[in-house]
Design a protein around this motif. Structure first.
Motif, mmCIF file in Angstrom:
data_model
loop_
_atom_site.group_PDB
_atom_site.id
_atom_site.type_symbol
_atom_site.label_atom_id
_atom_site.label_comp_id
_atom_site.label_asym_id
_atom_site.label_seq_id
_atom_site.Cartn_x
_atom_site.Cartn_y
_atom_site.Cartn_z
ATOM 1 N N ASP A 55 -51.189 -67.669 36.232
ATOM 2 C CA ASP A 55 -51.226 -68.905 35.450
ATOM 3 C C ASP A 55 -51.143 -68.493 33.985
ATOM 4 O OD1 ASP A 55 -51.592 -71.447 34.459
ATOM 5 O OD2 ASP A 55 -53.752 -71.490 34.827
ATOM 6 N N SER A 56 -50.057 -68.856 33.311
ATOM 7 C CA SER A 56 -49.832 -68.387 31.948
ATOM 8 C C SER A 56 -50.018 -69.517 30.943
ATOM 9 C CB SER A 56 -48.411 -67.821 31.810
ATOM 10 O OG SER A 56 -47.478 -68.874 31.640
ATOM 11 N N PRO A 57 -50.063 -69.203 29.652
ATOM 12 C CA PRO A 57 -50.086 -70.252 28.636
ATOM 13 C C PRO A 57 -48.774 -71.034 28.657
ATOM 14 C CG PRO A 57 -50.768 -68.145 27.713
ATOM 15 C CD PRO A 57 -50.203 -67.857 29.068
ATOM 16 N N PRO A 58 -48.761 -72.244 28.101
ATOM 17 C CA PRO A 58 -47.506 -72.981 27.972
ATOM 18 C C PRO A 58 -46.533 -72.210 27.087
ATOM 19 C CG PRO A 58 -49.249 -74.036 26.703
ATOM 20 C CD PRO A 58 -49.908 -72.986 27.534
ATOM 21 N N SER A 59 -45.249 -72.436 27.298
ATOM 22 C CA SER A 59 -44.244 -71.556 26.698
ATOM 23 C C SER A 59 -43.812 -71.929 25.284
ATOM 24 C CB SER A 59 -43.014 -71.491 27.606
ATOM 25 O OG SER A 59 -42.448 -72.775 27.768
ATOM 26 N N LEU A 60 -43.932 -73.194 24.891
ATOM 27 C CA LEU A 60 -43.465 -73.575 23.560
ATOM 28 C C LEU A 60 -44.414 -73.156 22.428
ATOM 29 C CD1 LEU A 60 -41.743 -77.057 24.010
ATOM 30 C CD2 LEU A 60 -40.707 -74.794 23.794
ATOM 31 N N PRO A 61 -45.727 -73.338 22.563
ATOM 32 C CA PRO A 61 -46.607 -72.966 21.450
ATOM 33 C C PRO A 61 -46.654 -71.461 21.188
ATOM 34 C CG PRO A 61 -47.706 -74.501 22.935
ATOM 35 C CD PRO A 61 -46.473 -74.028 23.631
ATOM 36 N N VAL A 62 -46.609 -70.638 22.248
ATOM 37 C CA VAL A 62 -46.701 -69.185 22.104
ATOM 38 C C VAL A 62 -45.693 -68.527 23.041
ATOM 39 C CG1 VAL A 62 -49.121 -69.162 21.394
ATOM 40 C CG2 VAL A 62 -48.564 -69.089 23.818
ATOM 41 N N HIS A 63 -45.465 -67.234 22.854
ATOM 42 C CA HIS A 63 -44.452 -66.520 23.643
ATOM 43 C C HIS A 63 -45.044 -65.733 24.813
ATOM 44 C CE1 HIS A 63 -41.063 -67.458 21.054
ATOM 45 N NE2 HIS A 63 -41.823 -67.192 20.001
ATOM 46 N N ASP A 64 -46.315 -65.933 25.107
ATOM 47 C CA ASP A 64 -46.957 -65.163 26.167
ATOM 48 C C ASP A 64 -46.242 -65.329 27.504
ATOM 49 O OD1 ASP A 64 -48.728 -64.597 24.164
ATOM 50 O OD2 ASP A 64 -50.412 -65.723 25.012
ATOM 51 N N ALA A 65 -45.872 -66.564 27.848
ATOM 52 C CA ALA A 65 -45.235 -66.814 29.141
ATOM 53 C C ALA A 65 -43.896 -66.099 29.244
ATOM 54 C CB ALA A 65 -45.053 -68.316 29.354
ATOM 55 N N ASN A 66 -43.130 -66.106 28.166
ATOM 56 C CA ASN A 66 -41.837 -65.418 28.179
ATOM 57 C C ASN A 66 -42.015 -63.921 28.382
ATOM 58 O OD1 ASN A 66 -39.947 -67.639 27.567
ATOM 59 N ND2 ASN A 66 -41.108 -67.769 25.679
#
Length: 308
Positions: free
Chosen positions: A230-241
């Motif tokens: 379960d990752s952070p949302p992709s628009l606010p930060v780049h963690d998911a990418n």
């Protein structure tokens, strides 16, 4: 990709309808564009587990030994995340998560698919709910071994869903304060294991990009059929990418009535080259679609859980 665009357009339509009427839609999910040829999935066996190689300075992991060595706290799951609370709608919802599970197994029979990232474009779209219930669906199978990881070090929620301790966890491992045995939990009632977020840190992106994150996934993946992050949302930060580069596939969650078409399109497009498996359209009006909408309904008191 046409089914993904259908899902994104549906989210925009639901958002417009909600804004115009002020009415809350039912709790519904659509899984779009998850395609596969039906092939019996390969399963991890006890024999293969005995052959798992050790990484430098660490012994080989075997499931039976691993479960003995990890923590066994008593979990008290949050009812808001429980699909079966509403008997009729809960059955339908559980069935649809089984459908999602089956599609993932079908894909896994055609190519490597063990690590799945669950993300969204913005917060409060239901990614944690989807990750938790997908994991629960898989472990209902015989030998369905799942490791669920809360990789959202900024706003963790999975420990709330499972009613599990939030520490020690992923951040503590990534800082080198403990090993994998020290952060993985199992409640002894199923083959579901869990790594919580851990203690709050000031540099989550740097930790998730570290070599220790890759090392952890390489160490634990052979023990489980599935590893779900379960990752952070992709628009606010780049963690998911960044995490997507370490995974075999991405499930993208969109919240109908809330997520704008443009936000969902922009965010999901970044994963097209990172093995995007499909879109999970969350909280659609019942029977509002013609391509497989399914309700995992629950009462109004579950709305907060559905946003996580």
């Amino acid at each position: 990709m046409s089914r993904i665009h259908e899902a994104l357009k549906k989210a925009e339509q639901e958002r417009a309808a909600t804004l115009s009427t002020g009415e809350r839609t039912e709790s519904t999910v659509v899984v779009a564009d998850i395609r596969a040829t039906v092939v019996p999935p390969k399963r991890v066996t006890e024999e293969t587990l005995r052959d798992i190689p050790a990484t430098e300075g660490s012994p080989a992991l075997r499931f039976e030994d691993f479960v003995k060595r990890c923590a066994h706290p008593q979990w008290m799951p949050d009812p808001a995340f429980n699909l079966s609370r509403s008997e009729d709608d809960g059955k339908v919802g559980a069935e649809r998560f089984r459908t999602l599970r089956s599609r993932l197994y079908q894909i896994a029979g055609t190519r490597p698919l063990r690590r799945i990232l669950v993300t969204s474009s913005l917060p409060a779209e239901g990614k944690t709910f989807v990750a938790a219930n997908l994991a629960r669906s898989i472990v209902q199978q015989i030998d369905g071994r799942v490791l669920l990881i809360d990789a959202d070090l900024r706003a963790p929620r999975l420990h709330t869903a499972l009613g599990a301790p939030s520490t020690p966890g992923l951040s503590d491992y990534l800082r080198g304060e403990t090993d994998e045995y020290g952060v993985i939990q199992n409640n002894l009632e199923s083959n579901l294991c869990f790594i919580p977020c851990g203690n709050k840190v000031a540099n989550p992106s740097e930790l998730l990009l570290s070599e220790r994150m890759k090392k952890l996934l390489d160490r634990v993946t052979p023990v489980f059929e599935w590893v779900i992050l379960d990752s952070p949302p992709s628009l606010p930060v780049h963690d998911a990418n960044n995490l997507a580069d370490l995974c075999d596939g991405v499930l993208f969650v969109v919240r109908a009535g809330e997520t704008s078409h443009e936000s969902a399109r922009k965010a999901s497009s970044e994963f097209l080259k990172k093995k995007l498996l499909g879109v999970v359209l969350n909280r659609v009006e019942k029977d509002a679609t013609s391509y497989g909408a399914y309700n995992y309904g629950y009462g109004h008191d579950r709305e907060d859980a559905d946003k996580r």
